[in-house]
Design a protein around this motif. Structure first.
Motif, PDB file in Angstrom:
ATOM      1  N   ALA A  24       0.840  -1.195   0.000  1.00 47.17           N
ATOM      2  CA  ALA A  24       0.000   0.000   0.000  1.00 47.17           C
ATOM      3  C   ALA A  24       0.871   1.239   0.000  1.00 47.17           C
ATOM      4  CB  ALA A  24      -0.905   0.007   1.219  1.00 47.17           C
ATOM      5  N   GLU A  25       0.466   2.179  -0.799  1.00 42.39           N
ATOM      6  CA  GLU A  25       1.134   3.482  -0.829  1.00 42.39           C
ATOM      7  C   GLU A  25       0.170   4.498  -0.221  1.00 42.39           C
ATOM      8  OE1 GLU A  25       2.457   6.800  -4.123  1.00 42.39           O
ATOM      9  OE2 GLU A  25       2.285   4.707  -4.744  1.00 42.39           O
ATOM     10  N   ASN A  26       0.616   5.189   0.800  1.00 47.38           N
ATOM     11  CA  ASN A  26      -0.229   6.186   1.451  1.00 47.38           C
ATOM     12  C   ASN A  26      -0.386   7.389   0.518  1.00 47.38           C
ATOM     13  OD1 ASN A  26      -1.744   7.469   3.421  1.00 47.38           O
ATOM     14  ND2 ASN A  26       0.058   8.393   4.358  1.00 47.38           N
ATOM     15  N   ILE A  27      -1.620   7.703   0.173  1.00 52.15           N
ATOM     16  CA  ILE A  27      -1.904   8.846  -0.696  1.00 52.15           C
ATOM     17  C   ILE A  27      -2.187  10.098   0.135  1.00 52.15           C
ATOM     18  CG2 ILE A  27      -3.468   9.750  -2.472  1.00 52.15           C
ATOM     19  CD1 ILE A  27      -1.589   7.489  -3.408  1.00 52.15           C
ATOM     20  N   GLY A  28      -2.899   9.936   1.240  1.00 51.45           N
ATOM     21  CA  GLY A  28      -3.205  11.062   2.106  1.00 51.45           C
ATOM     22  C   GLY A  28      -4.229  10.673   3.151  1.00 51.45           C
ATOM     23  N   SER A  29      -4.581  11.633   3.998  1.00 50.08           N
ATOM     24  CA  SER A  29      -5.573  11.377   5.040  1.00 50.08           C
ATOM     25  C   SER A  29      -6.203  12.687   5.477  1.00 50.08           C
ATOM     26  CB  SER A  29      -4.924  10.688   6.245  1.00 50.08           C
ATOM     27  OG  SER A  29      -3.976  11.542   6.845  1.00 50.08           O
ATOM     28  N   VAL A  30      -7.365  12.559   6.095  1.00 47.98           N
ATOM     29  CA  VAL A  30      -8.037  13.713   6.696  1.00 47.98           C
ATOM     30  C   VAL A  30      -8.400  13.355   8.128  1.00 47.98           C
ATOM     31  CG1 VAL A  30      -8.935  14.658   4.536  1.00 47.98           C
ATOM     32  CG2 VAL A  30     -10.305  13.014   5.801  1.00 47.98           C
ATOM     33  N   PRO A  51      -0.961  -6.807  -8.372  1.00 44.23           N
ATOM     34  CA  PRO A  51       0.297  -7.480  -8.663  1.00 44.23           C
ATOM     35  C   PRO A  51       0.291  -8.335  -9.930  1.00 44.23           C
ATOM     36  CG  PRO A  51      -0.815  -8.568  -6.845  1.00 44.23           C
ATOM     37  CD  PRO A  51      -1.611  -7.334  -7.170  1.00 44.23           C
ATOM     38  N   LYS A  52      -0.884  -8.689 -10.442  1.00 45.11           N
ATOM     39  CA  LYS A  52      -0.946  -9.533 -11.636  1.00 45.11           C
ATOM     40  C   LYS A  52      -1.511  -8.823 -12.856  1.00 45.11           C
ATOM     41  CE  LYS A  52      -1.095 -13.943  -9.276  1.00 45.11           C
ATOM     42  NZ  LYS A  52      -1.838 -15.198  -9.094  1.00 45.11           N
ATOM     43  N   VAL A  53      -1.959  -7.572 -12.660  1.00 46.56           N
ATOM     44  CA  VAL A  53      -2.515  -6.805 -13.777  1.00 46.56           C
ATOM     45  C   VAL A  53      -1.810  -5.455 -13.810  1.00 46.56           C
ATOM     46  CG1 VAL A  53      -4.590  -5.900 -14.867  1.00 46.56           C
ATOM     47  CG2 VAL A  53      -4.753  -7.952 -13.449  1.00 46.56           C
ATOM     48  N   ASN A  54      -0.879  -5.302 -14.733  1.00 45.42           N
ATOM     49  CA  ASN A  54      -0.187  -4.023 -14.881  1.00 45.42           C
ATOM     50  C   ASN A  54      -1.162  -2.987 -15.422  1.00 45.42           C
ATOM     51  OD1 ASN A  54       2.371  -5.134 -14.158  1.00 45.42           O
ATOM     52  ND2 ASN A  54       2.525  -5.999 -16.207  1.00 45.42           N
ATOM     53  N   GLY A  55      -1.085  -1.774 -14.893  1.00 46.80           N
ATOM     54  CA  GLY A  55      -1.930  -0.692 -15.383  1.00 46.80           C
ATOM     55  C   GLY A  55      -3.198  -0.479 -14.579  1.00 46.80           C
ATOM     56  N   ILE A  56      -3.397  -1.228 -13.488  1.00 47.06           N
ATOM     57  CA  ILE A  56      -4.572  -1.022 -12.642  1.00 47.06           C
ATOM     58  C   ILE A  56      -4.118  -0.739 -11.215  1.00 47.06           C
ATOM     59  CG2 ILE A  56      -6.610  -2.092 -11.596  1.00 47.06           C
ATOM     60  CD1 ILE A  56      -7.163  -3.463 -14.187  1.00 47.06           C
ATOM     61  N   THR A  57      -4.674   0.331 -10.654  1.00 42.20           N
ATOM     62  CA  THR A  57      -4.420   0.695  -9.263  1.00 42.20           C
ATOM     63  C   THR A  57      -5.757   0.824  -8.555  1.00 42.20           C
ATOM     64  OG1 THR A  57      -2.389   1.876  -9.822  1.00 42.20           O
ATOM     65  CG2 THR A  57      -3.423   2.447  -7.727  1.00 42.20           C
ATOM     66  N   CYS A  58      -5.820   0.283  -7.345  1.00 40.84           N
ATOM     67  CA  CYS A  58      -7.021   0.394  -6.518  1.00 40.84           C
ATOM     68  C   CYS A  58      -6.757   1.391  -5.400  1.00 40.84           C
ATOM     69  CB  CYS A  58      -7.400  -0.957  -5.925  1.00 40.84           C
ATOM     70  SG  CYS A  58      -7.925  -2.154  -7.176  1.00 40.84           S
ATOM     71  N   TYR A  59      -7.688   2.298  -5.214  1.00 44.78           N
ATOM     72  CA  TYR A  59      -7.611   3.296  -4.144  1.00 44.78           C
ATOM     73  C   TYR A  59      -8.638   2.905  -3.092  1.00 44.78           C
ATOM     74  CZ  TYR A  59      -5.018   5.833  -7.646  1.00 44.78           C
ATOM     75  OH  TYR A  59      -4.081   6.179  -8.587  1.00 44.78           O
ATOM     76  N   SER A  79     -14.794  -1.358  10.354  1.00 51.87           N
ATOM     77  CA  SER A  79     -14.881  -2.242   9.189  1.00 51.87           C
ATOM     78  C   SER A  79     -15.198  -1.507   7.890  1.00 51.87           C
ATOM     79  CB  SER A  79     -15.947  -3.310   9.429  1.00 51.87           C
ATOM     80  OG  SER A  79     -15.586  -4.118  10.505  1.00 51.87           O
ATOM     81  N   GLU A  80     -15.617  -0.263   7.963  1.00 52.10           N
ATOM     82  CA  GLU A  80     -16.007   0.446   6.760  1.00 52.10           C
ATOM     83  C   GLU A  80     -14.801   0.732   5.868  1.00 52.10           C
ATOM     84  OE1 GLU A  80     -16.719   1.867   9.823  1.00 52.10           O
ATOM     85  OE2 GLU A  80     -18.853   1.510  10.011  1.00 52.10           O
ATOM     86  N   ALA A  81     -14.979   0.514   4.567  1.00 54.63           N
ATOM     87  CA  ALA A  81     -13.951   0.849   3.583  1.00 54.63           C
ATOM     88  C   ALA A  81     -14.648   1.094   2.256  1.00 54.63           C
ATOM     89  CB  ALA A  81     -12.927  -0.271   3.449  1.00 54.63           C
ATOM     90  N   SER A  82     -14.000   1.882   1.419  1.00 55.51           N
ATOM     91  CA  SER A  82     -14.522   2.161   0.091  1.00 55.51           C
ATOM     92  C   SER A  82     -13.390   1.921  -0.900  1.00 55.51           C
ATOM     93  CB  SER A  82     -15.004   3.609   0.017  1.00 55.51           C
ATOM     94  OG  SER A  82     -15.490   3.891  -1.266  1.00 55.51           O
ATOM     95  N   ILE A  83     -13.723   1.475  -2.103  1.00 52.38           N
ATOM     96  CA  ILE A  83     -12.696   1.157  -3.094  1.00 52.38           C
ATOM     97  C   ILE A  83     -13.065   1.751  -4.448  1.00 52.38           C
ATOM     98  CG2 ILE A  83     -13.763  -1.051  -3.701  1.00 52.38           C
ATOM     99  CD1 ILE A  83     -10.893  -2.173  -4.026  1.00 52.38           C
ATOM    100  N   ALA A  84     -12.052   2.214  -5.166  1.00 53.14           N
ATOM    101  CA  ALA A  84     -12.200   2.667  -6.549  1.00 53.14           C
ATOM    102  C   ALA A  84     -10.949   2.224  -7.293  1.00 53.14           C
ATOM    103  CB  ALA A  84     -12.357   4.185  -6.625  1.00 53.14           C
ATOM    104  N   VAL A 129     -13.508  -7.018 -11.636  1.00 54.52           N
ATOM    105  CA  VAL A 129     -14.315  -6.512 -10.528  1.00 54.52           C
ATOM    106  C   VAL A 129     -13.496  -6.668  -9.257  1.00 54.52           C
ATOM    107  CG1 VAL A 129     -16.466  -6.788  -9.251  1.00 54.52           C
ATOM    108  CG2 VAL A 129     -16.425  -7.217 -11.721  1.00 54.52           C
ATOM    109  N   TYR A 130     -13.433  -5.602  -8.470  1.00 56.76           N
ATOM    110  CA  TYR A 130     -12.687  -5.623  -7.214  1.00 56.76           C
ATOM    111  C   TYR A 130     -13.654  -5.374  -6.068  1.00 56.76           C
ATOM    112  CZ  TYR A 130      -8.489  -5.303 -10.077  1.00 56.76           C
ATOM    113  OH  TYR A 130      -7.495  -5.541 -10.997  1.00 56.76           O
TER     114      TYR A 130
END
Length: 160
Positions: A24-30, A51-59, A79-84, A129-130
């Motif tokens: 994980a790369e820390n992008i930022g926080s509030v 790690p198996k699909v170059n060109g896709i990043t999940c935030y 437990s709450e999390a959101s993904i894009a 789909v992630y």
């Protein structure tokens, strides 16, 4: 019988391998709540490259508990999390993908609670789909978030 050195070497190599699974790369926080002692409660945003699909990043955005217990790493994050997940470059595959595979996990507490990200292949729509969710060893969590990345139809997703 294995020697103590062999056992320690085995555990050390397993630990290194397991810590490399999550990059994980820390992008930022509030900050979401002020804490007089210790770090504030926050929402953090982290980036995970598939790690198996170059060109896709999940935030992924998730709550991070502050205070004294959070600062010491003893707090249990919510437990709450959101993904894009997005295409950030040309898509290519390092090899065939499983139809469904956990691609990332990260510990959220010392009590075996983990944030998990699973990749699923939608062959009919040529999409990836992630799904992100959090679980605990004792009971699961229904809280989840899903996102999809459409892959150009000229690129076939290789599936095992």
């Amino acid at each position: 019988m294995k020697s103590a050195v062999q056992v320690v070497t085995l555990f050390a190599s397993l630990f290194v391998a397991s810590t490399q699974l999550v990059s994980a790369e820390n992008i930022g926080s509030v900050d979401t709540a002020f804490k007089l002692i210790g770090p504030d409660h926050k929402v953090v945003v982290e980036a995970y490259d598939d790690p198996k699909v170059n060109g896709i990043t999940c935030y992924v955005s998730r709550a991070k508990t502050g205070g004294i217990s959070g600062g010491l790493g003893l707090a249990e994050d919510k437990s709450e999390a959101s993904i894009a997940c997005r295409q950030v470059g040309p898509i290519s595959f390092t090899g065939p993908l499983k139809q469904e595979e956990e691609v990332f996990n990260q510990s959220l507490s010392i009590l075996f609670k983990k944030l998990r990200i699973v990749r699923m292949v939608d062959q009919k729509r040529n999409a990836l789909v992630y799904l992100t969710y959090s679980d605990k060893l004792v009971d699961g969590s229904p809280k989840n978030s899903v996102t999809a990345v459409a892959v150009d139809h000229s690129t076939v997703i290789p599936v095992k």
